[in-house]
Design an enzyme around this catalytic site. Structure first.
Site, PDB file in Angstrom:
ATOM      1  N   ASN A 256       0.865  -1.179   0.000  1.00 44.93           N
ATOM      2  CA  ASN A 256       0.000   0.000   0.000  1.00 44.93           C
ATOM      3  C   ASN A 256       0.904   1.231   0.000  1.00 44.93           C
ATOM      4  OD1 ASN A 256      -1.831   2.013   0.488  1.00 44.93           O
ATOM      5  ND2 ASN A 256      -2.398   1.319   2.547  1.00 44.93           N
ATOM      6  N   TRP A 257       1.020   1.851  -1.164  1.00 45.24           N
ATOM      7  CA  TRP A 257       1.946   2.984  -1.288  1.00 45.24           C
ATOM      8  C   TRP A 257       1.363   4.265  -0.673  1.00 45.24           C
ATOM      9  CZ3 TRP A 257       4.156   2.630  -7.036  1.00 45.24           C
ATOM     10  CH2 TRP A 257       4.827   1.423  -7.177  1.00 45.24           C
ATOM     11  N   LYS A 258       0.094   4.226  -0.336  1.00 45.36           N
ATOM     12  CA  LYS A 258      -0.581   5.401   0.259  1.00 45.36           C
ATOM     13  C   LYS A 258      -0.360   6.639  -0.617  1.00 45.36           C
ATOM     14  CE  LYS A 258      -0.101   3.263   4.738  1.00 45.36           C
ATOM     15  NZ  LYS A 258      -0.174   3.423   6.175  1.00 45.36           N
TER      16      LYS A 258
ATOM     17  N   GLY B  84       2.699  -1.345   4.348  1.00 48.03           N
ATOM     18  CA  GLY B  84       2.717   0.085   4.048  1.00 48.03           C
ATOM     19  C   GLY B  84       4.138   0.564   3.811  1.00 48.03           C
ATOM     20  N   GLY B  85       4.758   1.098   4.856  1.00 50.32           N
ATOM     21  CA  GLY B  85       6.075   1.726   4.720  1.00 50.32           C
ATOM     22  C   GLY B  85       7.107   0.881   3.992  1.00 50.32           C
TER      23      GLY B  85
HETATM   24  C1  PEP Z   1      -0.918  -0.118   6.052  1.00 45.84           C
HETATM   25  O1  PEP Z   1      -1.059   1.095   5.958  1.00 45.84           O
HETATM   26  O2  PEP Z   1      -1.734  -0.859   5.499  1.00 45.84           O
HETATM   27  C2  PEP Z   1       0.220  -0.591   6.815  1.00 45.84           C
HETATM   28  C3  PEP Z   1       0.176  -1.818   7.257  1.00 45.84           C
HETATM   29  O3  PEP Z   1       1.257   0.280   7.036  1.00 45.84           O
HETATM   30  P1  PEP Z   1       2.671  -0.057   7.736  1.00 45.84           P
HETATM   31  O4  PEP Z   1       3.177  -1.332   7.131  1.00 45.84           O
HETATM   32  O5  PEP Z   1       3.534   1.112   7.401  1.00 45.84           O
HETATM   33  O6  PEP Z   1       2.399  -0.202   9.183  1.00 45.84           O
END
Ligand code: PEP
Length: 248
Positions: A8-10, A231-232
């Site tokens: 998930n690149w947001k 995410g990150g």
């Molecule tokens: C997400 O936003 O779906 C997520 C899991 O982010 P992160 O891996 O950065 O916690």
């Protein structure tokens, strides 16, 4: 069924960044040949570029949201059909950031999932408790309520992905313990049996929340964990592929 590792690149990166990330992923994933399916969900504006670069590769492309209706007077929104048209296969729905930033309810997420299915997309329905809900012992109740409210009634199990994302673990560096992950995923599997019926054991249940190369193998080995929503770490190709390489 192979595990699914979804990135998930947001709302990150300009077009040049999306291009570099997609090109790097494409080149490296061919060498790695992971034992899982890979999916990246770029910001809407970068979907055409990323879909074009990843076309012909085994990496799927998805959206981060879609509207609950097929078309119409909805300024600033994006339909499932538009995503499908650009080559998307999946769409993330009900991410906690959308629940919080846009006040999305379970009923709206269900309507979006129905629209996504009608457009030919696989919805990734996100659920997860806040820190307060966990500390007060309500995590399983909240997650069951979110599932019952947001998964379309009687939908085909093979077209659904669920992501368990504890809100307090997203982007914080804190991760649920493997034991907590197993407990929640087992509960999600039990609730899904009542919601999607036959074949519910085929629904992939992803874990999300600060997944990184160092913790991926242990999390992915837990009962009823069918992949990860990342995410990150999905913004760093080598980390994302190292997570994929941790699939059991
Ligand atoms: C997400 O936003 O779906 C997520 C899991 O982010 P992160 O891996 O950065 O916690």
């Amino acid at each position: 069924m192979k595990p699914l590792i979804a990135g998930n690149w947001k709302m990150n990166g300009l077009a040049a960044d999306a291009r570099a990330l997609a090109e790097d992923l494409k080149a490296s994933s061919q060498a790695a040949g992971p034992a899982c399916e890979l999916l990246v969900c770029p910001p809407f504006l970068h979907v055409p570029l990323v879909a074009e670069i990843l076309g012909g590769s085994s990496i799927h492309v998805g959206g981060q949201d879609c509207h609950a209706t097929a078309s119409g007077a909805h300024t600033g929104d994006t339909s499932g059909a538009m995503l499908r048209d650009l080559g998307c296969s999946h769409v993330i729905l009900g991410h906690s950031e959308r629940r919080a930033d846009h006040g999305e309810s379970d009923a709206l997420i269900r309507a979006k999932a129905e629209a996504a299915l009608a457009a030919g997309l696989v919805p990734i329905v996100c659920v997860g408790e806040t820190a307060g809900e966990r500390s007060s012992g309500q995590a399983l109740t909240v997650i069951a309520r979110q599932l019952k409210g947001s998964v379309p009634v009687g939908m085909a199990a093979e077209r659904l992905v669920v992501a368990y994302e504890p809100v307090w673990a997203i982007g914080t560096g804190d991760t649920a313990t493997p034991g907590d992950v197993a407990e929640v995923h087992n509960e999600i599997r039990r609730v899904l049996a009542g919601l999607v019926g036959e074949g519910s054991d085929q629904v992939r249940i992803l874990y999300g929340g600060s997944v990184k190369p160092e913790n991926a193998a242990e999390l992915l080995a837990q009962s009823n964990v069918g992949g990860a929503l990342v995410g990150g770490a999905s913004l760093k190709p080598q980390d994302f592929l190292a997570i994929a390489a941790s699939c059991p």
